[in-house]
Scaffold this motif. Structure first.
Motif: not given
Length: 294
Positions: A82-93, A184-186, A199-204
């Protein structure tokens, strides 16, 4: 001979042959040989049947090593998915500045030798009041702790090594998965009024399922087969009351230190079966096989 080499029927087998030979020599043969040895007392050159496996079921030290390995695996799954997934989302922001710099920093521990990392963490979690861990808890008025002589504090030290070493690797896995999702999805979700969390919970999260299954699979294997981190943290394979003994550590003790090769092979095969069963269950539970059948 030339016609044979250029034949469309033969060519595929020629390309596949190196892989087949490698699998036979370095996977099938060792497993088959290990199965045979597990039914023997190698030193006495005797066939003992299932005695090695019967001994495993009543061996308290082996059961302790299984408990330690499973507990370590569960801890790494809870922390390193879970934590690397969240950190990756932040880096991808888009809000993150210089993501390449942070990718390099996060991945750097994975390039460090386990021997070096284990030695450093052994010093961090030392018994003396001057060790880093004891200095940190001293700030809160706590007395120095013998970290590596207590079961749960030793477990905490192992998890710290795992998180320090593998968080960056898992971040890159999830980051690759995120970057494969069309932007495009985001944009469409943002226009519809979806928040970043939605967006994170429903898409990512749903679209990261293949990456999550992969990370889960390799994490289960890595957790159950961990050895060198424990070996270096306790400066050997003999931790107090076996609090750091893992399945592979027990295999090493029996096969290398005590030269009970038949018994060690039985330990190795049990580990192989356990890893395969757990991974097959989680692959079935996550619907991986169902997709292939469709």
């Amino acid at each position: 001979m030339k016609k044979l080499l250029y034949s469309k029927k033969v060519a595929p087998y020629v390309f596949v042959l190196p892989f087949v030979i490698t699998v036979l020599l370095f996977w099938i043969y060792p497993i088959a040989n290990g199965v045979l040895l597990s039914f023997q007392d190698v030193l006495k050159k005797e066939w003992v049947g299932f005695k090695n496996y019967e001994r495993l079921m009543t061996d308290k030290i082996f059961l302790k090593s299984v408990y330690n390995s499973v507990r370590y695996m569960v801890g790494t799954l809870v922390l390193l998915i879970p934590f690397p997934m969240l950190f990756a989302s932040l880096l991808n922001s888009k809000l993150m500045k210089k993501p390449g710099f942070f990718k390099s920093i996060y991945f750097l521990p994975a390039l460090t030798s386990v021997v070096v990392a284990g030695t450093i963490f052994r010093l961090i979690f030392g018994e003396m009041g001057t060790s880093l861990a004891n200095q940190v808890i001293g700030i809160f008025g706590m007395e120095p702790i013998k970290w590596l002589k207590n079961e749960w504090t030793g477990y905490f030290a192992l998890l710290c090594i795992a998180c320090w070493r593998w968080t960056g690797v898992n971040i890159l896995y999830f980051l690759a998965g995120l970057q494969s999702i069309p932007g495009d999805i985001y944009e469409a979700a943002s226009i519809d009024g979806a928040s970043k969390w939605q967006q994170f919970t429903k898409i990512s999260f749903p679209l990261l399922k293949p990456t999550t299954v992969y990370v889960l699979t390799i994490s289960i294997y890595a957790g159950l087969s961990m050895f060198l981190e424990s070996f270096m943290l306790w400066k050997g394979n003999n931790s107090p009351q076996n609090i750091g003994l893992t399945i592979v550590g027990y295999l090493y003790r029996q096969g290398i230190e005590k030269r009970a090769l038949g018994y060690a092979c039985a330990v190795g095969l049990v580990l192989l079966v356990v890893v395969m069963v757990i991974n097959l269950i989680q692959l079935k539970a996550t619907g991986t096989f169902d997709k292939e059948e469709r």
